[in-house]
Design a protein around this motif. Structure first.
Motif, PDB file in Angstrom:
ATOM      1  N   LEU A 156      -1.364  -2.136   0.483  1.00 54.03           N
ATOM      2  CA  LEU A 156      -2.713  -2.702   0.293  1.00 54.03           C
ATOM      3  C   LEU A 156      -3.503  -2.841   1.589  1.00 54.03           C
ATOM      4  CD1 LEU A 156      -2.280  -5.371  -2.538  1.00 54.03           C
ATOM      5  CD2 LEU A 156      -3.877  -3.457  -2.514  1.00 54.03           C
ATOM      6  N   PRO A 157      -2.892  -3.285   2.690  1.00 52.05           N
ATOM      7  CA  PRO A 157      -3.700  -3.384   3.917  1.00 52.05           C
ATOM      8  C   PRO A 157      -4.335  -2.042   4.332  1.00 52.05           C
ATOM      9  CG  PRO A 157      -1.677  -4.634   4.166  1.00 52.05           C
ATOM     10  CD  PRO A 157      -1.543  -3.860   2.882  1.00 52.05           C
TER      11      PRO A 157
ATOM     12  N   VAL B  42     -10.998   1.688   2.690  1.00 50.06           N
ATOM     13  CA  VAL B  42     -12.277   1.396   2.020  1.00 50.06           C
ATOM     14  C   VAL B  42     -13.283   0.841   3.031  1.00 50.06           C
ATOM     15  CG1 VAL B  42     -13.398  -0.047   0.271  1.00 50.06           C
ATOM     16  CG2 VAL B  42     -11.205   1.027  -0.237  1.00 50.06           C
ATOM     17  N   ALA B  43     -12.797  -0.014   3.935  1.00 49.74           N
ATOM     18  CA  ALA B  43     -13.697  -0.650   4.912  1.00 49.74           C
ATOM     19  C   ALA B  43     -14.323   0.364   5.869  1.00 49.74           C
ATOM     20  CB  ALA B  43     -12.939  -1.713   5.693  1.00 49.74           C
TER      21      ALA B  43
ATOM     22  N   PHE C 163       2.991  -2.128  -3.576  1.00 53.44           N
ATOM     23  CA  PHE C 163       1.573  -2.473  -3.410  1.00 53.44           C
ATOM     24  C   PHE C 163       1.375  -3.347  -2.169  1.00 53.44           C
ATOM     25  CE2 PHE C 163       0.775  -1.384  -7.961  1.00 53.44           C
ATOM     26  CZ  PHE C 163      -0.307  -0.553  -7.745  1.00 53.44           C
ATOM     27  N   GLU C 164       2.263  -4.317  -1.996  1.00 59.64           N
ATOM     28  CA  GLU C 164       2.140  -5.233  -0.850  1.00 59.64           C
ATOM     29  C   GLU C 164       2.118  -4.457   0.461  1.00 59.64           C
ATOM     30  OE1 GLU C 164       1.032  -8.504  -0.111  1.00 59.64           O
ATOM     31  OE2 GLU C 164       2.546  -9.139  -1.528  1.00 59.64           O
TER      32      GLU C 164
ATOM     33  N   MET D  44      -6.112   3.518  -6.822  1.00 57.68           N
ATOM     34  CA  MET D  44      -6.910   2.663  -5.931  1.00 57.68           C
ATOM     35  C   MET D  44      -7.793   3.450  -4.982  1.00 57.68           C
ATOM     36  SD  MET D  44      -4.612  -0.600  -4.879  1.00 57.68           S
ATOM     37  CE  MET D  44      -6.084  -1.537  -4.466  1.00 57.68           C
TER      38      MET D  44
ATOM     39  N   LEU E 290      -7.248  -1.225   1.930  1.00 55.96           N
ATOM     40  CA  LEU E 290      -8.458  -1.991   2.248  1.00 55.96           C
ATOM     41  C   LEU E 290      -9.094  -1.482   3.542  1.00 55.96           C
ATOM     42  CD1 LEU E 290      -7.454  -5.645   1.282  1.00 55.96           C
ATOM     43  CD2 LEU E 290      -8.567  -3.889  -0.097  1.00 55.96           C
TER      44      LEU E 290
ATOM     45  N   LEU F  61      -0.939 -10.321  -0.090  1.00 53.61           N
ATOM     46  CA  LEU F  61      -2.228  -9.732  -0.464  1.00 53.61           C
ATOM     47  C   LEU F  61      -2.191  -9.256  -1.919  1.00 53.61           C
ATOM     48  CD1 LEU F  61      -4.945  -9.146   0.845  1.00 53.61           C
ATOM     49  CD2 LEU F  61      -4.036  -6.964   1.642  1.00 53.61           C
ATOM     50  N   ALA F  62      -1.023  -8.745  -2.333  1.00 47.72           N
ATOM     51  CA  ALA F  62      -0.890  -8.263  -3.715  1.00 47.72           C
ATOM     52  C   ALA F  62      -1.099  -9.395  -4.708  1.00 47.72           C
ATOM     53  CB  ALA F  62       0.483  -7.625  -3.916  1.00 47.72           C
TER      54      ALA F  62
ATOM     55  N   THR G 112     -11.908  -7.467   2.004  1.00 54.68           N
ATOM     56  CA  THR G 112     -11.964  -6.007   2.041  1.00 54.68           C
ATOM     57  C   THR G 112     -12.669  -5.505   3.287  1.00 54.68           C
ATOM     58  OG1 THR G 112     -12.103  -6.032  -0.350  1.00 54.68           O
ATOM     59  CG2 THR G 112     -12.689  -3.987   0.736  1.00 54.68           C
TER      60      THR G 112
END
Lengths: 142, 292
Positions: free
Chosen positions: B237-238, B244-245, B233-234, B171, B241, A114-115, A104
């Motif tokens: 997701l990057p 969030v980072a 999602f795939e 998310m 993240l 990643l999923a 993260t």
């Protein structure tokens, strides 16, 4: 499991890591649905005796580890690859950084789905927790 | 199309009823203590860059709520065109109203507490949140708006629900509201913003529950849609993240590990609702989201 401490990412350390995974019942339970090989890649760190990046490729299947082999990164075939510098892996091996938190925060690079990896986050954490049980001689401390 | 007896007692109708019961008005949230506290935070915590972190967080909420308000209308139309049920349409009307209220709340907060207009938020929207919160959401909902015929609408609807309710609301939004509320509550800061976060988060819980139920229903009827959910999602997701980072400051306002763990748990629950990972959610797990 050998009580002798080994440098991380060496064949002896990889064998001890495999033993630790095989002995860990928590991992076996949490990874019951994980069926893919995983490679952990250490970035090159010449000052610590790693002139090139090196991988430990783990043959994982439903909570078991059928092999732990040190490979050149070009030879890695695992569908999931986690890659980080020495300092990050040291934190993970000591239990001071959860691998998913490392992902993260961008400290650990991921190749692969990643999923899928995040769906099995507890399994990934449990795998890295096994490394804590491996007697390890960290080269920056010797 | 009439509301059938089964729809009148459906989980979607129940969520609609809950939305009516839990009405709130952004204009009623008391912001009187926040302006003085905001001045104190800027004055006394410049070294920790807490003011920048709060502005970054609220800018994401501001931009995100504007984006989801703008992109929800195609869902209502698609549900109607595909004949997915009047009970779902009824719920979506409450969600559209609530998204507008959330945007209204943040617009009011920026004007009355930060004393700036919403234009300042753009400087905190880096490429990752710009893609996942705004550009990519616009793209998929535009495809949803244009889709014709039930068989073409449903896969795009599944992708849109996954992106909107799964990625953006579960998310990012709910994770952000939980992290931000905890960070402010621990310090006793900005009680008006805390109250806004609490109310918005409660609404978002219903929206996420709606999305999870839709996805569970759609993937049970058409298992091939699981691949659509997984791929969505795939793809995002990057950027989730990376977003969030951005809160991984040297002296972070929010607990980044807790934030990551919460986002991860939200993803796992939504993916489980879609039948990914081989788990099936219990009724209690659905209710947990919608009733908080």
């Amino acid at each position: 499991m050998s009580a002798v401490a080994h440098r991380p990412f060496t064949p002896e350390w990889a064998a001890a890591f495999q033993d630790a995974i095989e002995a860990d019942m928590t991992y076996r339970e949490l990874a019951a649905k994980w069926t893919w090989p995983v490679a952990l890649v250490l970035d090159a760190a010449p000052e610590l005796g790693y002139p090139d990046a090196v991988a430990v490729e783990l043959t994982l299947d439903r909570g078991r580890c059928h092999g732990a082999v040190i490979r050149h990164t070009d030879a890695v075939t695992a569908p999931f690859v986690l890659r980080a510098p020495y300092a990050t892996w040291k934190l993970v091996m000591r239990g001071e950084l959860d691998p998913l938190a490392g992902v993260t925060r961008g400290r650990i690079g991921v190749k692969g789905s990643l999923a899928t990896l995040m769906m099995h986050a507890r399994s990934a954490s449990a795998l890295c927790a096994c490394a804590r049980a491996v007697p390890t001689r960290f080269p920056d401390e010797s | 199309m009439p509301l059938t007896a089964a729809q009148f007692t459906s989980p979607y109708f129940s969520l609609y009823s809950k939305a009516k019961q839990l009405h709130w008005d952004p204009a009623d949230v008391d912001l009187s203590a926040d302006r003085a506290q905001w001045a104190m935070i800027k004055r006394e915590h410049a070294g920790e860059r807490y003011d920048e972190q709060i502005l970054r967080l609220t800018s994401l909420f501001y931009e995100g709520e504007e984006s989801v308000t703008r992109t929800l209308a195609p869902f209502c139309s698609a549900v109607s065109r595909a004949g997915l049920g009047v009970d779902k349409e009824l719920f979506l009307t409450t969600q559209l109203y609530e998204e507008a209220k959330h945007f209204d709340f943040f617009a009011r907060y920026f004007a009355e507490v930060f004393e700036v207009d919403g234009a300042i938020t753009r400087q905190y929207i880096t490429p990752a949140p710009q893609a996942v919160l705004i550009a990519d959401l616009e793209e998929v909902t535009e495809r949803l708006r244009r889709a014709e015929g039930r068989d073409r609408i449903i896969p795009v609807f599944a992708e849109s629900v996954t992106h909107y309710m799964g990625v953006v609301e579960a998310m990012l939004a709910r994770t952000g509201y939980v992290g931000a509320h905890d960070a402010l509550a621990t310090r006793g800061w900005l009680p008006g913003l805390q109250e806004g976060f609490r109310l918005v988060k409660r609404d978002e819980g219903r929206h996420v529950t709606f999305g999870m139920r839709c996805i569970a229903e759609l993937t049970a009827e058409r298992p091939e849609l699981r691949e659509v959910v997984s791929a969505t999602f795939e793809r995002h997701l990057p950027n989730v993240l990376a977003t969030v980072a951005e809160f991984d400051y040297p002296q972070p306002l929010v607990d980044i590990d807790k934030l990551s763990a919460y986002a991860l748990a939200q993803y796992q629950r939504f993916a489980a609702a879609a039948g990914l990972g081989g788990e099936v959610l219990s009724e209690a797990e659905y209710a947990e989201e919608g009733d908080r």
